[in-house]
Design a protein around this motif. Structure first.
Motif, short mmCIF file in Angstrom:
data_model
loop_
_atom_site.label_atom_id
_atom_site.label_comp_id
_atom_site.label_asym_id
_atom_site.label_seq_id
_atom_site.Cartn_x
_atom_site.Cartn_y
_atom_site.Cartn_z
N ASP A 1 6.45 -18.94 -25.08
CA ASP A 1 7.43 -19.99 -24.87
C ASP A 1 6.87 -21.34 -25.37
O ASP A 1 7.57 -22.14 -25.97
N SER B 1 15.23 -22.78 -26.71
CA SER B 1 14.09 -22.14 -26.07
C SER B 1 14.27 -20.62 -25.99
O SER B 1 13.38 -19.84 -26.31
N THR C 1 12.27 -17.46 -27.74
CA THR C 1 11.73 -16.27 -27.07
C THR C 1 12.23 -15.00 -27.75
O THR C 1 11.45 -14.08 -28.03
#
Lengths: 338, 338
Positions: free
Chosen positions: A181, A214, A218
């Motif tokens: 992350d 985000s 991932t």
């Protein structure tokens, strides 16, 4: 499957490349050469190359982010340039720290210009990225640059953990996802939200776009981990089973380790070996990981993240075209042969 | 001569050290250790050390800078922390690039934590410096962070030129001064002006304070160059004639080269030699440089810069105490045994 390149990528390149070149031109000639080489604009002797420069996914996101806030793409341009500069900064430094000698079939910058060339060029780009954002007058620019600086902290944290995890045998799936992350998600979150920030969007939209970025990061990283083991070399450009060759503790591997049992023990023992493993041994290890559920879990998790990334977009009201293009970009980035 | 430590340094430390510790605490534990070690707060095992942390000249300047604009010193605190973080960033990276194994009689960070530890800790500090400034709400913070980013570009340019000049034989005095202005002057200019910026001072005062800092940096660097050849080892902590041992093309050397003639030829030939030179040879070279005017010119130029630095302060109206302390600080920084 093969996808056509989304419109947003093409439009993004048209806007971003000239701006990026103008900004890199501000650097000292020595550092400009390192950066232009790294970007594939020139060769080691400084001669111009055609093509090069990558897909510019992050700038495309930054421009769409401004459009998602109802502003023209141009409002997101300083963000587009800034996130790409931060991306280059991290690649220049990471290639050196990881000892990688090749990137996209070219010698990495530090092998051509020395460690000092790569360190200084990276430092200069990190400074320049913030500078470009702050040259936009007003409060939105402060907010955007603050967010980018926080993203840089995450990026650096992720790389620090990645290097530390190589030496640890007790890394969990949660540790690995948190590390990835930082390494991938943080800058994609910035890419997807800074344009909207510059457009003066409210916190709700900005946060939603950051979450989209985000989670996209991932998903992208999980797919990269799958391709690192089961990817087709003709598509990935890397040797077959490449992440196993380098004993990388990617997510599928850690999932299999956490599953425990005899397969985990055998896998753990393999990870402590060094030197060249045979194709048969590598194939057997891949098989172990698959049987322990490493492949299925990672695939399901990538799909779940991509789904969440679409849902968060749909939860916001934004211009239809921007929403459609952000969705298309997410699919483009994650739909690689897996 | 020995000078007492100015009041502004003591007050600056009291304010800055706790703030600096709080900010460094935000880092990932691994990077926090590298930074705390580099600053002399802990040893390689992480055990706390007493003392350490340096004089904190840059933070003291930043706090005085706020006071010069009529604000309390506290207004300059984010600037004080930011400039010290940038200073640490540059030392961490420069020690690695220069291959220096010792700083202030301690092993440099990269020798203890590896190249990756020093690179990542430096990257994190550079990001953090900007972040600290931008966490101050409002337009003055954007202006200050923009100015700091521009200063970082100059710092990096100076280091790039320094590394390039080592391999060149045609470096002029002007080149050398410009390089040193980047390496030393740029960050001192920021230190002396960012506090006033945060206090909302007008451009005239901010620019005057930046000029004061820049000229102070030049004066400091010229004196450092003098000490590198003629300094007393018991004061400098470096071996006698140390800059000649390393064939450094410092200002006195370049002045002597530019003077031409037989002395310049002999000096140029010496600079191309490698390996350990005898004390007698080094003393002879120092003598050559002195006779060619390298020592006098450098001394006169340092005095001229220091004078200009005082004049630019006096041209501004500012609280008497701040002016007196800025003058005292300039004398303290430059009055080393020479």
């Amino acid at each position: 499957m093969t996808m056509t390149v989304p419109d947003a990528i093409e439009r993004g390149r048209t806007l971003t490349v000239p701006a990026l070149r103008a900004v890199v031109d501000r650097l000292h000639p020595r550092l400009r050469h390192v950066v232009a080489y790294h970007r594939g604009w020139v060769d080691a002797a400084g001669e111009p190359l055609t093509g090069g420069g990558g897909k510019l996914v992050r700038p495309a996101l930054a421009l769409l982010s401004a459009e998602a806030a109802g502003a023209p793409a141009e409002v997101g341009l300083p963000a587009a340039v800034a996130v790409e500069l931060v991306h280059d900064f991290s690649l220049l430094h990471d290639d050196l720290m990881d000892g990688d000698t090749e990137r996209r079939h070219r010698a990495t910058a530090w092998t051509v210009f020395g460690a000092d060339g790569a360190i200084l060029a990276g430092d200069a780009l990190l400074g320049l990225a913030v500078q470009i954002l702050l040259e936009v007058p007003g409060e939105p620019a402060r907010r955007a640059a603050l967010s980018l600086s926080a993203g840089v902290q995450e990026l650096v944290r992720g790389q620090a953990e990645d290097l530390m995890f190589e030496r640890r045998s007790d890394v969990t799936v949660a540790d690995t996802l948190h590390m990835e992350d930082g390494k991938t998600g943080a800058l994609l979150a910035c890419s997807a939200s800074l344009g909207a920030m510059l457009a003066g969007a409210d916190d709700e939209l900005v946060n939603a776009l950051a979450e989209y970025g985000s989670r996209l990061g991932t998903a992208f990283q999980l797919i990269d981990d799958l391709l690192g083991i089961w990817g087709d070399p003709s598509v990935t450009g890397k040797p077959v089973l490449s992440d196993l060759r380098s004993r990388k503790k990617s997510v599928p591997v850690v999932v299999a380790l956490e599953a425990g049992g005899a397969a985990a023990d055998e896998l753990r023992a393999f990870l402590t070996t060094t030197g060249e493993a045979s194709e048969a041994e590598l194939a057997h290890i891949a098989e172990l990981i698959e049987r322990a559920g490493g492949r299925d879990w990672t695939t399901a998790e990538a799909d779940r993240q991509l789904k969440a990334c679409e849902n968060v977009l749909r939860s916001q009201s934004m211009p239809e075209r921007a929403e459609a293009e952000l969705l298309a970009l997410a699919r483009f980035v994650t739909e690689r042969d897996r």
